[in-house]
Design an enzyme around this catalytic site. Structure first.
Site, mmCIF file in Angstrom:
data_model
loop_
_atom_site.group_PDB
_atom_site.id
_atom_site.type_symbol
_atom_site.label_atom_id
_atom_site.label_comp_id
_atom_site.label_asym_id
_atom_site.label_seq_id
_atom_site.Cartn_x
_atom_site.Cartn_y
_atom_site.Cartn_z
ATOM 1 N N LYS A 81 -4.962 -1.197 10.565
ATOM 2 C CA LYS A 81 -4.158 -1.202 9.338
ATOM 3 C C LYS A 81 -3.006 -0.209 9.441
ATOM 4 C CE LYS A 81 -4.557 1.322 5.863
ATOM 5 N NZ LYS A 81 -4.987 2.151 4.718
ATOM 6 N N ASP A 89 -4.868 -3.697 3.454
ATOM 7 C CA ASP A 89 -5.497 -2.557 2.797
ATOM 8 C C ASP A 89 -6.412 -3.086 1.695
ATOM 9 O OD1 ASP A 89 -3.823 -3.372 0.754
ATOM 10 O OD2 ASP A 89 -2.969 -1.385 0.393
#
Length: 217
Positions: free
Chosen positions: A121, A139
């Site tokens: 991420k 996220d």
């Protein structure tokens, strides 16, 4: 589950609602974005920006982070969750940047993921926002929105969410879709009390329809 046609409608609505969606972590260069994104894990962007406003005045290069005892760095980010582990990772990645990348953040996701504390991420956020590389970071907001809408199953991993959205979204829209889904999840489809009654996607949203039915009973 959503169809691809329905997903395209979602993309259009995200664009209409949040045409100016952007990365809310304040930064001036790839290194600052890398540090800010690492700090943002399990923490709000608002708090990170408050801390980095002073942090980035004191530390501007990997050498700066290595020039102080780790206890001093810990004190500088103490208000952020997991500050001890994040301090350790910041110093470790600073050392690796100097040893392996000439002190510069590599513009390659796989290379960036070799840095301590940098997962998929974080790497996706940095390569897309700092280097313009098409990527879609997942996220908590992106994951929640995708699963509520029925784009993905509740049991899907973040990687499953990433891959499905990328398959159904034009590559040139990956980064903007990431930001628009974050804004949608942060300001509209909130974790607590999502604004289902006024949602333009209610007709497509399985979770929203369930919530509305429960409220009617």
């Amino acid at each position: 589950m959503l169809t691809k046609t329905q997903w395209n409608i979602c993309l259009q609505k995200f664009e209409e609602m949040f045409p100016e969606a952007h990365c809310e972590l304040v930064h001036k260069n790839p290194f600052e974005l890398l540090i800010a994104t690492l700090l943002s894990a399990q923490c709000t962007d608002v708090l990170v920006n408050r801390v980095t406003a002073e942090l980035f005045k004191k530390y501007q290069t990997p050498e700066d982070y290595l020039a102080v005892p780790i206890e001093e760095l810990q004190d500088d980010i103490r208000s952020i969750g997991l500050f001890r582990n994040k301090s350790k990772n910041i110093q470790a990645l600073s050392l690796q940047l100097l040893d392996e990348f000439g002190g510069e953040v590599p513009p390659n996701r796989d290379e960036m993921m070799t840095l301590p504390g940098v997962g998929r991420k974080t790497a996706n956020v940095v390569v897309s926002n700092a280097f313009g590389v098409p990527a879609l970071a997942v996220d908590t907001h992106v994951e929640r929105v995708a699963k509520r809408l029925g784009m993905n199953r509740w049991k899907d991993r973040p990687l499953d969410v990433e891959e499905k959205i990328m398959r159904w979204t034009p590559m040139e829209k990956w980064t903007q879709t990431h930001h628009q889904m974050i804004f949608f999840g942060r300001y509209h489809c909130k974790a607590q009390n999502p604004n289902c009654p006024e949602c333009p996607l209610l007709d497509l949203c399985r979770e929203g329809q369930k919530r509305m039915k429960r409220n009617d009973t």
